[in-house]
Motif scaffolding. Sequence first.
Motif, PDB file in Angstrom:
ATOM      1  N   MET A 170      -1.041   2.278  -6.979  1.00 51.72           N
ATOM      2  CA  MET A 170      -0.293   1.238  -6.270  1.00 51.72           C
ATOM      3  C   MET A 170       0.439   0.309  -7.231  1.00 51.72           C
ATOM      4  N   PHE A 171      -0.091   0.172  -8.454  1.00 53.78           N
ATOM      5  CA  PHE A 171       0.473  -0.777  -9.404  1.00 53.78           C
ATOM      6  C   PHE A 171       1.890  -0.386  -9.829  1.00 53.78           C
ATOM      7  N   ALA A 230       5.420   3.772  -4.593  1.00 53.07           N
ATOM      8  CA  ALA A 230       5.761   4.037  -5.990  1.00 53.07           C
ATOM      9  C   ALA A 230       5.072   5.281  -6.522  1.00 53.07           C
ATOM     10  N   HIS A 231       3.828   5.524  -6.090  1.00 53.54           N
ATOM     11  CA  HIS A 231       3.102   6.695  -6.574  1.00 53.54           C
ATOM     12  C   HIS A 231       3.800   7.981  -6.136  1.00 53.54           C
ATOM     13  N   PHE A 232       4.199   8.053  -4.857  1.00 49.45           N
ATOM     14  CA  PHE A 232       4.863   9.282  -4.428  1.00 49.45           C
ATOM     15  C   PHE A 232       6.273   9.384  -5.000  1.00 49.45           C
ATOM     16  N   GLY A 287       0.829  -1.200   0.000  1.00 51.03           N
ATOM     17  CA  GLY A 287       0.000   0.000   0.000  1.00 51.03           C
ATOM     18  C   GLY A 287       0.856   1.239   0.000  1.00 51.03           C
ATOM     19  N   ALA A 288       0.233   2.381  -0.223  1.00 54.02           N
ATOM     20  CA  ALA A 288       0.938   3.659  -0.248  1.00 54.02           C
ATOM     21  C   ALA A 288       1.460   4.002   1.139  1.00 54.02           C
ATOM     22  N   HIS A 339       7.614  -1.940   0.190  1.00 61.76           N
ATOM     23  CA  HIS A 339       7.361  -1.163  -1.024  1.00 61.76           C
ATOM     24  C   HIS A 339       8.117  -1.760  -2.209  1.00 61.76           C
ATOM     25  N   ARG A 340       9.280  -2.383  -1.937  1.00 59.57           N
ATOM     26  CA  ARG A 340      10.087  -2.985  -2.999  1.00 59.57           C
ATOM     27  C   ARG A 340       9.570  -4.408  -3.223  1.00 59.57           C
TER      28      ARG A 340
END
Length: 555
Positions: free
Chosen positions: A242-243, A461-463, A38-39, A200-201
């Motif tokens: 998120m993708f 990833a989004h940020f 998740g973010a 996140h990775r």
Amino acid sequence: MALIEIDRLSFTYPKERKKALDNISLTIEEGAFWVLIGASGSGKSTLARHLKRELTPFGKTDGEVRYDGKPLKALDARTAATEIGFVLQNPENQTVTDKVWHELAFGLESIGLSTPVIRRRVAEMASFFGIQAWFEKDVHTLSGGQLQMLNLASVMVMQPRVLILDEPTSQLDPIAAADFLETVRRINRALSVTVVLTEHRLEEVFPMADRVAALEDGRILQCDSPRNIAKTFAVGGGRHPMFAGFPAAARIYAGAGGTGDCPLTVREGSKWLKDRCTGASAEKPAESSDCREISRQEPPAVRLRDIWFRYDKKGRDILKGISLDIHSGQIACLLGGNGVGKSTALGAIAGLHRPYRGKLELFGKSITKYDSEELYHGVIGMLPQDPQLLFVKDTVREDLAEAADNARLTEVVCKMGLEGLLERHPYDLSGGEQQKAAFAKVLMRSPGIILLDEPTKGLDAHFKNAFAAILKQLAQAGTTILMATHDLEFAAAYADTCLLFFNGTVVSQDAPAPFFAGNNFYTTAANRIARRVFPDAVTCEEVSHRCQARENPCG
């Protein structure tokens, strides 16, 4: 059999209206491998800490967590300490002794086991984790990868049934991260230890999981097998923010309009791509273009010539004759393993370390000619590896206000998307939120050179994409960005020049495409997937675009 049951769990931090966790219900079977994604700020770390009673954050909690059929809060102290292990994001925050062998024995001593039992367990764990070679070393001499492996071993020596890991590879280089995660996989498979991991990775860990739970705004967005999760998110080209953090194979599949089973690993992605582009010959890789030969009229923003540095007069050299030029408006990424000198080099450029030999210039002026007031107010700004070092106040707002006036504060807060965090204590933020707040504090003084030490760790990833846009905007305005990073994908997508550190010096510098296309391990997953078809493609977007262009040459 269910080992952990999370029943309608909700949680709210003090002074916050919005719930950090909102009606979470999950059942985790014994021996399962779960990954929480998740973010930043989605609730992953908060949920993970609710599974370890001693680390549960302070605030209002509703619902219940049960362990082996009993309420977690009702467990006796010994069971809670030994059966539920937790590995933190920052390896330095978990060590408590000075020697490796004592770190392994410390937990066993704390619960009162006999000396023969302690010796047997410590010897077993040291052998399993390959620690024999550095068994008697001082903890502070270990590399980041060794330190995190020691933390894992120190937890496993207690023989837990559950292993919880909160972004454990965020500060490790790609090779050390892969080794660490493979060890976690072995523990899960060989010992049937239940694993719950936030990350996140996702490149390495996503295919290892039995179940993936995607969190968004404190709620479960989706919970399923990794392949089903990936295929669901890949629909329509993978537009969900998120993708962007999913494995490269899945993103290439989505970007190229893939059908059939969604690939998750490099091997699966390579096979899918070759089948998709069957009958086509491989493209010729791009020629190397040595970035050090770039000719500029103005002096480099950062110039190092034959820089040597050691921390102790009689100690070993950490920097060994480093020479490099970084020009104004460039984004430069320093890459390499843990302990090779990247952070030390940034410290020298920031004036925190004084080399005993060599020449260091900023904007054509020797660093020794700057006084502290001038150097740190408009010339240099540095984001350290531990963002908490920059926090000195009780709220994010107060921390930022300390560095500049209200007009600048409003501008930076808007740029960094911190509006909802201003009244929070900096230490209550997630790792990614702390990175954002700390970087905002660096920006407050408008430095001409920004030094960043692992700035994308803990960021979703989004940020990362938003962060990259900020860096590009700063670079276009003439700001020089020099960052040490293990995030190869970020460097491949956004750097102007990449430098490989090894054994205390720079051994290679080049533009991203030729730099990464020539490497086996210090390269992106996208390049490993595509190198037999598109040898110099180093990002998922580039591979997907070329795949579509080959299928539709007139499109």
